[in-house]
Design a protein around this motif. Structure first.
Motif, PDB file in Angstrom:
ATOM      1  N   ILE A  75     -12.595  -6.796   1.445  1.00 43.70           N
ATOM      2  CA  ILE A  75     -11.560  -5.909   1.974  1.00 43.70           C
ATOM      3  C   ILE A  75     -11.502  -4.702   1.051  1.00 43.70           C
ATOM      4  O   ILE A  75     -11.305  -4.846  -0.159  1.00 43.70           O
ATOM      5  N   GLU A  76     -11.702  -3.532   1.615  1.00 43.23           N
ATOM      6  CA  GLU A  76     -11.681  -2.305   0.825  1.00 43.23           C
ATOM      7  C   GLU A  76     -10.426  -1.508   1.140  1.00 43.23           C
ATOM      8  O   GLU A  76     -10.027  -1.395   2.303  1.00 43.23           O
ATOM      9  N   ILE A  77      -9.833  -0.950   0.101  1.00 43.99           N
ATOM     10  CA  ILE A  77      -8.625  -0.131   0.240  1.00 43.99           C
ATOM     11  C   ILE A  77      -8.977   1.291  -0.156  1.00 43.99           C
ATOM     12  O   ILE A  77      -9.437   1.549  -1.267  1.00 43.99           O
ATOM     13  N   ARG A  78      -8.763   2.212   0.790  1.00 50.92           N
ATOM     14  CA  ARG A  78      -9.105   3.611   0.578  1.00 50.92           C
ATOM     15  C   ARG A  78      -7.877   4.484   0.785  1.00 50.92           C
ATOM     16  O   ARG A  78      -6.854   4.031   1.289  1.00 50.92           O
ATOM     17  N   GLY A  79      -8.017   5.755   0.409  1.00 48.67           N
ATOM     18  CA  GLY A  79      -6.922   6.702   0.574  1.00 48.67           C
ATOM     19  C   GLY A  79      -5.871   6.619  -0.505  1.00 48.67           C
ATOM     20  O   GLY A  79      -4.759   7.123  -0.332  1.00 48.67           O
ATOM     21  N   VAL A  80      -6.201   5.992  -1.633  1.00 51.42           N
ATOM     22  CA  VAL A  80      -5.259   5.863  -2.742  1.00 51.42           C
ATOM     23  C   VAL A  80      -5.428   7.051  -3.680  1.00 51.42           C
ATOM     24  O   VAL A  80      -6.552   7.438  -4.021  1.00 51.42           O
ATOM     25  N   PRO A 113      -5.936   8.960  -6.975  1.00 43.91           N
ATOM     26  CA  PRO A 113      -6.581   8.474  -8.205  1.00 43.91           C
ATOM     27  C   PRO A 113      -5.604   8.066  -9.294  1.00 43.91           C
ATOM     28  O   PRO A 113      -5.886   7.141 -10.065  1.00 43.91           O
ATOM     29  N   ASP A 114      -4.454   8.721  -9.367  1.00 42.27           N
ATOM     30  CA  ASP A 114      -3.481   8.381 -10.405  1.00 42.27           C
ATOM     31  C   ASP A 114      -2.783   7.045 -10.144  1.00 42.27           C
ATOM     32  O   ASP A 114      -2.134   6.500 -11.041  1.00 42.27           O
ATOM     33  N   ARG A 115      -2.904   6.533  -8.914  1.00 44.10           N
ATOM     34  CA  ARG A 115      -2.203   5.302  -8.560  1.00 44.10           C
ATOM     35  C   ARG A 115      -3.143   4.122  -8.365  1.00 44.10           C
ATOM     36  O   ARG A 115      -2.717   3.045  -7.941  1.00 44.10           O
ATOM     37  N   ILE A 116      -4.422   4.306  -8.661  1.00 38.08           N
ATOM     38  CA  ILE A 116      -5.394   3.238  -8.429  1.00 38.08           C
ATOM     39  C   ILE A 116      -5.069   2.005  -9.261  1.00 38.08           C
ATOM     40  O   ILE A 116      -5.118   0.864  -8.759  1.00 38.08           O
ATOM     41  N   ILE A 117      -4.728   2.201 -10.521  1.00 39.71           N
ATOM     42  CA  ILE A 117      -4.446   1.059 -11.395  1.00 39.71           C
ATOM     43  C   ILE A 117      -3.243   0.272 -10.879  1.00 39.71           C
ATOM     44  O   ILE A 117      -3.268  -0.971 -10.810  1.00 39.71           O
ATOM     45  N   SER A 118      -2.183   0.965 -10.510  1.00 37.33           N
ATOM     46  CA  SER A 118      -0.984   0.268 -10.029  1.00 37.33           C
ATOM     47  C   SER A 118      -1.250  -0.441  -8.702  1.00 37.33           C
ATOM     48  O   SER A 118      -0.744  -1.548  -8.471  1.00 37.33           O
ATOM     49  N   VAL A 119      -2.056   0.160  -7.822  1.00 38.32           N
ATOM     50  CA  VAL A 119      -2.387  -0.490  -6.549  1.00 38.32           C
ATOM     51  C   VAL A 119      -3.240  -1.732  -6.803  1.00 38.32           C
ATOM     52  O   VAL A 119      -3.052  -2.774  -6.159  1.00 38.32           O
ATOM     53  N   ARG A 120      -4.177  -1.630  -7.736  1.00 37.54           N
ATOM     54  CA  ARG A 120      -4.992  -2.804  -8.057  1.00 37.54           C
ATOM     55  C   ARG A 120      -4.124  -3.949  -8.573  1.00 37.54           C
ATOM     56  O   ARG A 120      -4.310  -5.111  -8.188  1.00 37.54           O
ATOM     57  N   GLN A 121      -3.166  -3.636  -9.433  1.00 30.02           N
ATOM     58  CA  GLN A 121      -2.273  -4.677  -9.940  1.00 30.02           C
ATOM     59  C   GLN A 121      -1.438  -5.289  -8.821  1.00 30.02           C
ATOM     60  O   GLN A 121      -1.211  -6.506  -8.783  1.00 30.02           O
ATOM     61  N   ALA A 122      -0.990  -4.443  -7.884  1.00 30.23           N
ATOM     62  CA  ALA A 122      -0.227  -4.948  -6.741  1.00 30.23           C
ATOM     63  C   ALA A 122      -1.097  -5.854  -5.875  1.00 30.23           C
ATOM     64  O   ALA A 122      -0.644  -6.905  -5.391  1.00 30.23           O
ATOM     65  N   MET A 123      -2.362  -5.491  -5.679  1.00 32.59           N
ATOM     66  CA  MET A 123      -3.261  -6.310  -4.869  1.00 32.59           C
ATOM     67  C   MET A 123      -3.604  -7.626  -5.556  1.00 32.59           C
ATOM     68  O   MET A 123      -3.842  -8.638  -4.893  1.00 32.59           O
ATOM     69  N   GLN A 124      -3.598  -7.634  -6.878  1.00 39.78           N
ATOM     70  CA  GLN A 124      -3.808  -8.891  -7.590  1.00 39.78           C
ATOM     71  C   GLN A 124      -2.661  -9.863  -7.330  1.00 39.78           C
ATOM     72  O   GLN A 124      -2.874 -11.069  -7.152  1.00 39.78           O
ATOM     73  N   ARG A 125      -1.448  -9.333  -7.286  1.00 40.51           N
ATOM     74  CA  ARG A 125      -0.303 -10.197  -6.958  1.00 40.51           C
ATOM     75  C   ARG A 125      -0.399 -10.680  -5.519  1.00 40.51           C
ATOM     76  O   ARG A 125      -0.103 -11.842  -5.219  1.00 40.51           O
ATOM     77  N   VAL A 126      -0.832  -9.778  -4.627  1.00 39.30           N
ATOM     78  CA  VAL A 126      -0.984 -10.166  -3.221  1.00 39.30           C
ATOM     79  C   VAL A 126      -2.043 -11.251  -3.079  1.00 39.30           C
ATOM     80  O   VAL A 126      -1.867 -12.221  -2.315  1.00 39.30           O
ATOM     81  N   ALA A 127      -3.157 -11.121  -3.797  1.00 37.90           N
ATOM     82  CA  ALA A 127      -4.232 -12.114  -3.710  1.00 37.90           C
ATOM     83  C   ALA A 127      -3.749 -13.488  -4.142  1.00 37.90           C
ATOM     84  O   ALA A 127      -4.061 -14.508  -3.506  1.00 37.90           O
ATOM     85  N   LEU A 144       0.826  -1.203   0.000  1.00 41.89           N
ATOM     86  CA  LEU A 144       0.000   0.000   0.000  1.00 41.89           C
ATOM     87  C   LEU A 144       0.861   1.254   0.000  1.00 41.89           C
ATOM     88  O   LEU A 144       1.868   1.321   0.704  1.00 41.89           O
ATOM     89  N   PRO A 145       0.474   2.269  -0.770  1.00 38.15           N
ATOM     90  CA  PRO A 145       1.197   3.551  -0.726  1.00 38.15           C
ATOM     91  C   PRO A 145       0.913   4.274   0.583  1.00 38.15           C
ATOM     92  O   PRO A 145      -0.018   3.934   1.320  1.00 38.15           O
ATOM     93  N   GLU A 146       1.691   5.281   0.861  1.00 32.69           N
ATOM     94  CA  GLU A 146       1.528   6.046   2.085  1.00 32.69           C
ATOM     95  C   GLU A 146       0.170   6.748   2.095  1.00 32.69           C
ATOM     96  O   GLU A 146      -0.248   7.345   1.117  1.00 32.69           O
ATOM     97  N   GLY A 147      -0.520   6.643   3.221  1.00 32.24           N
ATOM     98  CA  GLY A 147      -1.834   7.264   3.358  1.00 32.24           C
ATOM     99  C   GLY A 147      -2.986   6.342   3.054  1.00 32.24           C
ATOM    100  O   GLY A 147      -4.128   6.641   3.411  1.00 32.24           O
TER     101      GLY A 147
END
Length: 425
Positions: free
Chosen positions: A234-239, A241-255, A102-105
């Motif tokens: 599980i919901e991830i907030r505070g991301v 908007p410009d980083r939503i796609i990259s966070v989603r891809q990271a969470m797919q690897r985590v899953a 997760l990114p900061e915040g």
């Protein structure tokens, strides 16, 4: 000082009654050009304030109701399809794996969404009841709370307190403090709960307001047959908007890693808010096209008025051009004289347009004088933002474009013959 600049500074933008250069009255062409340029700048500046403000407010509302990234459990089957799992546990191992990506915040929280019905003696409404184990005190709903309070769900006495929207409250004739029955279907069984309306929110986003209500996790878990550590997503907030796609891809690897490392007993399907609510973001993308069209049209208006003004300024000073040519001035020097004069017109237009545009934006930002229909626009007033980067870019672009356009009419100077001008009476 350059000769062309010296001559341009000595020449007035006005003219005398007989048409010769002077200061007795302002040339109509100059006045029209200044008004046209200032009007174009004002409209473009207001557009650059409204569209980003509209995009920001709508995006904020959508992401206030739906998380930027959502991880939902599914049960793998032997076929190509998956079925929803009962729930997901936020185990320490899964928490650590998600936290590292997760990114900061940003933060992850366990949530539950359960369909249900609120019914009074004469009315009923079908809703989605949402619960979260996160701190709702800093949530989007608090900012839009119209009456009542957000319950402190850490206290057992507020277990069956709910927050509903103004739309739902009006439909059911409910107010803060009223009691209402809730009905839920689970495993073909009907379950009834008696709720207290603790708060009423109004986001003016009717698509969500008429659908969502909020309750405690302790009240929601038994309705979904979940234990005390489980949720439905599980919901991830505070991301950002410009980083939503990259966070989603990271969470797919985590899953994937979590499932094969037994950090969770079910596979987590990952989606983002752009996939969940595509119609709103596609609609917002269309606004960018409108901005381009408006900027292009206003740029054409300013260009036409400026070119017309410069042609008239040249024609009004034909005798001056003939005199300068007779004294040995070349076409380039005379052209620069009129370019400098036209720059004065452009700067006046830009300055007036900026002052008027910024004043209008500030008035709307401060007092919200221009209303909107929430049913159509999801907002009760026109939103504005001071987009300083866009304002600076607009002014610089307008000045450069005007300079490029002014080169065209200055070529008329080369066609003026000093001999014919000197014989002209």
């Amino acid at each position: 000082m350059r000769v062309s600049l010296l001559i341009a500074r000595r020449l007035s933008l006005g003219r005398s009654a007989d048409g010769s250069p002077g200061t007795s009255r302002r040339s109509p062409a100059v006045t029209i050009a200044v008004v046209g340029i200032s009007l174009s700048i004002t409209i473009m500046l207001v557009t650059l304030a409204i569209v980003p403000g509209f995009r920001h407010q709508i995006t904020r509302k959508v992401m206030g109701f739906d998380a930027q990234v959502t991880m939902c459990p599914v049960q793998p089957t032997s076929g190509y399809e998956s079925e929803p799992s009962v729930g997901v546990s936020f185990t320490p191992a899964l928490f650590d794996m998600i936290g590292k990506e997760l990114p900061e915040g940003a933060k992850a929280e366990l949530t539950i969404r359960q369909p249900g019905i609120l019914k009074t003696d004469s009315q009923f409404a079908g809703l989605i009841f949402k619960a979260s184990d996160g701190d709702m005190a800093d949530s989007f709903i608090v900012e839009n709370l119209e009456s009542g309070v957000l319950p402190d769900y850490s206290v057992d006495s507020t277990r069956y307190h709910i927050v509903i929207s103004r739309t739902t409250a009006s439909a059911l004739a409910l107010s803060v403090g009223d009691r209402v029955n809730g009905y839920f279907f689970s495993d073909n069984n009907l379950r009834t709960r008696r709720f207290v309306v603790a708060g009423i929110y109004n986001s003016h986003f009717n698509e969500y307001d008429k659908l969502l209500a909020f309750m405690s996790m302790d009240a929601a878990r038994p309705l979904c047959d979940l234990d005390s550590v489980q949720g439905s997503a599980i919901e991830i907030r505070g991301v950002d908007p410009d980083r939503i796609i990259s966070v989603r891809q990271a969470m797919q690897r985590v899953a994937t890693d979590a499932f094969y490392s037994d950090a969770t007993d079910c596979y987590l399907a990952v989606s983002d808010v752009f996939e969940q609510d595509p119609m709103y973001f596609n609609w917002l993308d269309l606004l960018d096209t409108n901005v381009i069209v408006i900027l292009a049209l206003m740029g054409c208006v300013a260009a036409v008025t400026l070119v017309s003004c410069l042609f008239i300024m040249i024609l009004e000073r034909v005798r001056l051009i003939g005199t300068l040519k007779a004294l040995g001035a070349d076409n380039g020097l005379i052209a620069r004289v009129f370019l400098y004069m036209a720059e004065r017109v452009v700067l006046r237009g830009i300055l007036i347009g900026d002052m008027v545009g910024l004043l209008l934006v500030w008035i709307q930002w401060q007092f919200r004088l221009v209303p909107l229909d929430p049913e159509a626009y999801y907002l009760n007033s026109v939103p504005v933002e001071f987009n300083w980067t866009g304002i600076v870019a607009l002014n610089v672009g307008a000045a450069l474009l005007s300079l490029a356009i002014m080169i065209i009419p200055t070529h008329t100077v080369a066609r003026i013959s000093p001999a014919r001008v000197m014989r002209f009476e």
